[in-house]
Design an enzyme around this catalytic site. Structure first.
Site, short mmCIF file in Angstrom:
data_model
loop_
_atom_site.label_atom_id
_atom_site.label_comp_id
_atom_site.label_asym_id
_atom_site.label_seq_id
_atom_site.Cartn_x
_atom_site.Cartn_y
_atom_site.Cartn_z
N SER A 20 0.85 -1.19 0.00
CA SER A 20 0.00 0.00 0.00
C SER A 20 0.88 1.24 0.00
O SER A 20 2.09 1.17 0.29
CB SER A 20 -0.90 0.01 1.25
OG SER A 20 -1.57 1.24 1.42
N TYR A 78 -2.61 -1.30 10.17
CA TYR A 78 -2.55 -1.37 8.71
C TYR A 78 -1.15 -1.05 8.23
O TYR A 78 -0.59 -1.75 7.37
CB TYR A 78 -3.57 -0.40 8.11
CG TYR A 78 -3.78 -0.56 6.63
CD1 TYR A 78 -4.55 -1.61 6.12
CD2 TYR A 78 -3.22 0.33 5.72
CE1 TYR A 78 -4.76 -1.75 4.76
CE2 TYR A 78 -3.42 0.19 4.36
CZ TYR A 78 -4.19 -0.85 3.88
OH TYR A 78 -4.38 -1.00 2.53
#
Length: 328
Positions: free
Chosen positions: A179, A192
């Site tokens: 990401s 995350y």
């Protein structure tokens, strides 16, 4: 939910002239890389996973689909019905190592070989470090990181063998989805961030090992920015982020979705091109490219720099024109 970095990214791309080098690419440029090969995809029920399956099917690549949601998985398979390829599907929880290993074995049994694994499945959590429970942290890591590890470990020897059996006339590649937040960190996203930073380190180390082995298999780490997927709607969170001035509930989801601007189909195509051209790292979207550039220039102070850019962006944002009253 993902303020301030997501807001910064949105603001930056409104004012800085970044362009995509993939805009003019044609599928025919890389179709031969995938044609008559076999690709396994996790998280294939929606978003980038579904779009990867569609693009691969168009290029004549056989696909083994997996997702934890059986209805969405079946819908993806139905979208591929008109293509002359072999499509199999498996309802799968990627956090279950034994289940991933069994899926890999079934792909070999049903397809006879496997060339690519797209470790795409992922989830999101918004919480402060203090406010997150161990079980919440484990939930994110088990899917986002361990799911990638399990997929890589289960498929790597099978991919190596498939390439070897073809006497290196076929391709082999591992594509792991990290990401933008595997490059930079932000408040409320410790779990995350941790999972995606871990995917990045894992994949980059794997690629180095594969290069040394010269075995015909390589690996690419993908760093998407804000892609139009269902991740915001399925994210978990808690009220601890109120302590740092952030919202929860529907308002947070709406804020998150505003950041998800990049078309998932285009993102999938960029991923496929990155693997076919053996890129080590692939950033998707101007937001990812811009924030990565800032982090490289200001590795210790990028958070402050990004906040300064955000404040400047707000000042540069054009005001809505008011209708002038007609003087009679």
């Amino acid at each position: 939910m993902l303020n301030p970095v997501t807001a910064i990214a949105t603001s930056l791309r409104q004012h800085l002239p970044f362009s995509s080098s993939h805009a003019s690419l044609d599928e025919s440029d890389v179709a031969s890389y995938y044609h008559n090969h076999v690709a396994a995809i996790t998280g294939a029920g929606s978003g980038m996973g579904r779009e990867l399956a569609i693009h691969l099917a168009k290029m004549g690549c056989h696909v083994a689909l997996s997702d934890i949601n059986p209805e969405q998985l079946a819908a993806t398979k139905q979208l591929l019905a008109s293509y002359d390829i072999n499509v199999t599907m498996t309802v799968l929880d990627v956090s279950d190592n034994k289940a991933v290993e069994a899926w890999a074995d079934s792909v070999m049994a049903e397809h006879g070989k496997v060339n690519f694994i797209f470790n795409n499945a992922g989830v999101a959590l918004y919480s402060t470090v203090e406010g997150s429970s161990i079980s919440e942290l484990e939930w994110v890591m088990n899917i986002n990181f361990w799911g990638v590890v399990y997929g890589t470990k289960a498929f790597l020897p099978l991919i190596k063998n498939s390439v070897k059996q073809s006497q290196f006339s076929e391709h082999g590649h591992i594509i792991n989805i990290s990401s933008l937040f595997g490059l930079t960190a932000q408040a409320s996203q410790s779990a995350y961030n941790s999972s995606k930073f871990a995917v990045r380190g894992f994949t980059e180390s794997l690629r180095q090992e594969l290069n040394i082995q010269n075995c015909g298999v390589s690996a690419t780490c993908i760093h998407p920015g804000g892609i139009k997927t269902n991740i915001a709607n399925s994210a978990r969170g808690n009220d601890s982020i109120h302590d740092i001035g952030m919202s929860t509930g529907p308002k947070a989801i709406r804020s998150f979705n505003k950041f998800l601007k990049f078309d998932a189909s285009q993102a999938a195509w960029i991923i496929l091109h990155a693997a076919a051209t053996n890129q080590q790292r692939c950033l998707i979207g101007n937001d990812a490219k811009m924030i990565d550039a800032i982090q490289r220039v200001f590795p210790s102070h990028y958070s402050q720099i990004l906040n300064d850019f955000h404040q400047l962006s707000l000042k540069l944002k054009p005001h809505r024109h008011k209708k002038l009253k007609t003087v009679k």
